[in-house]
Design a protein around this motif. Sequence first.
Motif, PDB file in Angstrom:
ATOM      1  N   CYS A 140       0.847  -1.193   0.000  1.00 57.40           N
ATOM      2  CA  CYS A 140       0.000   0.000   0.000  1.00 57.40           C
ATOM      3  C   CYS A 140       0.880   1.240   0.000  1.00 57.40           C
ATOM      4  CB  CYS A 140      -0.943   0.000   1.201  1.00 57.40           C
ATOM      5  SG  CYS A 140      -0.107   0.119   2.801  1.00 57.40           S
ATOM      6  N   SER A 141       2.033   1.127   0.651  1.00 60.09           N
ATOM      7  CA  SER A 141       3.001   2.214   0.706  1.00 60.09           C
ATOM      8  C   SER A 141       4.395   1.614   0.809  1.00 60.09           C
ATOM      9  CB  SER A 141       2.735   3.103   1.928  1.00 60.09           C
ATOM     10  OG  SER A 141       3.835   3.940   2.183  1.00 60.09           O
ATOM     11  N   MET A 142       5.244   1.967  -0.110  1.00 65.41           N
ATOM     12  CA  MET A 142       6.620   1.488  -0.050  1.00 65.41           C
ATOM     13  C   MET A 142       7.318   2.054   1.183  1.00 65.41           C
ATOM     14  SD  MET A 142       8.429  -0.586  -1.530  1.00 65.41           S
ATOM     15  CE  MET A 142      10.057  -1.115  -1.155  1.00 65.41           C
ATOM     16  N   ALA A 143       6.966   3.284   1.551  1.00 60.79           N
ATOM     17  CA  ALA A 143       7.616   3.941   2.691  1.00 60.79           C
ATOM     18  C   ALA A 143       7.311   3.241   4.015  1.00 60.79           C
ATOM     19  CB  ALA A 143       7.182   5.402   2.767  1.00 60.79           C
ATOM     20  N   THR A 144       6.161   2.623   4.128  1.00 59.65           N
ATOM     21  CA  THR A 144       5.840   1.954   5.392  1.00 59.65           C
ATOM     22  C   THR A 144       5.903   0.441   5.229  1.00 59.65           C
ATOM     23  OG1 THR A 144       3.486   2.204   4.913  1.00 59.65           O
ATOM     24  CG2 THR A 144       4.461   3.847   6.338  1.00 59.65           C
ATOM     25  N   CYS A 145       4.915  -0.134   4.606  1.00 61.27           N
ATOM     26  CA  CYS A 145       4.842  -1.601   4.521  1.00 61.27           C
ATOM     27  C   CYS A 145       5.985  -2.203   3.716  1.00 61.27           C
ATOM     28  CB  CYS A 145       3.498  -2.022   3.934  1.00 61.27           C
ATOM     29  SG  CYS A 145       2.133  -1.735   5.078  1.00 61.27           S
ATOM     30  N   GLY A 146       6.334  -1.616   2.595  1.00 60.83           N
ATOM     31  CA  GLY A 146       7.403  -2.159   1.765  1.00 60.83           C
ATOM     32  C   GLY A 146       8.744  -2.141   2.472  1.00 60.83           C
ATOM     33  N   ASN A 147       9.077  -1.028   3.090  1.00 62.23           N
ATOM     34  CA  ASN A 147      10.356  -0.931   3.796  1.00 62.23           C
ATOM     35  C   ASN A 147      10.394  -1.847   5.014  1.00 62.23           C
ATOM     36  OD1 ASN A 147      11.618   0.795   2.045  1.00 62.23           O
ATOM     37  ND2 ASN A 147      11.034   2.636   3.164  1.00 62.23           N
ATOM     38  N   ARG A 148       9.294  -1.963   5.720  1.00 63.12           N
ATOM     39  CA  ARG A 148       9.240  -2.869   6.877  1.00 63.12           C
ATOM     40  C   ARG A 148       9.497  -4.306   6.442  1.00 63.12           C
ATOM     41  NH1 ARG A 148       3.869  -0.432   9.388  1.00 63.12           N
ATOM     42  NH2 ARG A 148       4.758   1.454  10.245  1.00 63.12           N
ATOM     43  N   ALA A 149       8.852  -4.722   5.362  1.00 65.59           N
ATOM     44  CA  ALA A 149       9.026  -6.093   4.883  1.00 65.59           C
ATOM     45  C   ALA A 149      10.461  -6.335   4.435  1.00 65.59           C
ATOM     46  CB  ALA A 149       8.059  -6.378   3.739  1.00 65.59           C
ATOM     47  N   LYS A 150      11.029  -5.385   3.732  1.00 64.96           N
ATOM     48  CA  LYS A 150      12.412  -5.537   3.276  1.00 64.96           C
ATOM     49  C   LYS A 150      13.368  -5.566   4.461  1.00 64.96           C
ATOM     50  CE  LYS A 150      11.916  -3.706  -1.331  1.00 64.96           C
ATOM     51  NZ  LYS A 150      12.401  -2.750  -2.312  1.00 64.96           N
TER      52      LYS A 150
END
Length: 159
Positions: A140-150
Amino acid sequence: MDALLDLLNSRPVLDGVEHDALAEPGAGSRWAREHGGDGSAAELARLRDVRDALDGIVRGGLAPSALSPLLEGVHRIPEPAADGLRWTLETPRHARLAVELVLAWAETEQRTPGRLRPCANDECRLFLLDRSRAGRARWCSMATCGNRAKARRHYERTH
């Protein structure tokens, strides 16, 4: 399209707590009016029902037939216009905005099948509309969910 995402994302989980933008009458009425509705209690109830059904459909747990009871009494009437046909929506007043959002979902599925999807973060309840060329957006957001997953995957690999 934006109103559809706003509806689906109107119940985020923040710090483990659900925040429902349509639950409290004042905030819910404001949300509905900002999206072209009248903000009545009946309209908010219909919006919550449609949101729940669409949530289940997009996540794959419900069939589109789950929308049938929410579309009873709805008609699209063709009217000749100078440039072709114009379709008029006939629906009970309290259901108009919800029906328009269902129609937006149907159009999205027709034009860009599979592009409306839940965020790949299992802890997130938000949705995204993948507008990328490759059609592989996951967050939904690379800044939040994407970065957390990475960051989580990196930590798991290094520890």
